[in-house]
Scaffold this active site. Structure first.
Site: not given
Length: 128
Positions: A8, A82, A86
């Site tokens: 995350c 995310c 990410c």
């Protein structure tokens, strides 16, 4: 054992709880890790309290970035809401879970997110 990383943004809530649930429910099947694209450097006290209610001590975890895992391969990488923030990791399977960040939620809402994460981790364990 399958290697799974949960990612995350801050590595302080969602990915930490997912790693904990993978350790709880996937013992002997999954080697679980977590990281953040922009780690906060701390575990949210709300996450610690939420997991303590289930008998899991999240204070043994630390908030870390993806740099610690450069060059390592995983059987699955689970990103948790995310999106494009990410970065890519080396993995055979990429999974996106749209889970809201519980950081600023009420305690009851936080526990709902914790439960959602537990359900999704159990499903993941059954599928890999």
């Amino acid at each position: 054992m399958k290697r799974v990383i949960f990612v995350c943004i801050e590595n302080s809530n969602r990915s930490q709880m997912a790693q904990a649930f993978a350790r709880i429910h996937g013992a002997g099947k999954i080697e679980a890790y977590s990281a953040g694209s922009r780690p906060s450097g701390r575990i949210n006290p709300k996450a610690i309290d939420a997991m303590k209610l289930l008998g899991y001590d999240l204070t043994s975890h630390s908030s870390k970035g993806l740099d610690e895992f450069i060059g390592q391969e995983f059987d699955a990488a689970v990103t948790m809401g995310c999106g494009d923030e990410c970065p890519r990791v080396i993995t055979n399977k990429r999974i996106e879970w749209q889970i809201p960040d519980p950081r600023d939620m009420t305690p009851d809402q936080f526990l709902e997110v914790r439960t959602l994460i537990e359900v999704k981790v159990k499903e993941l364990i059954d599928s890999i």
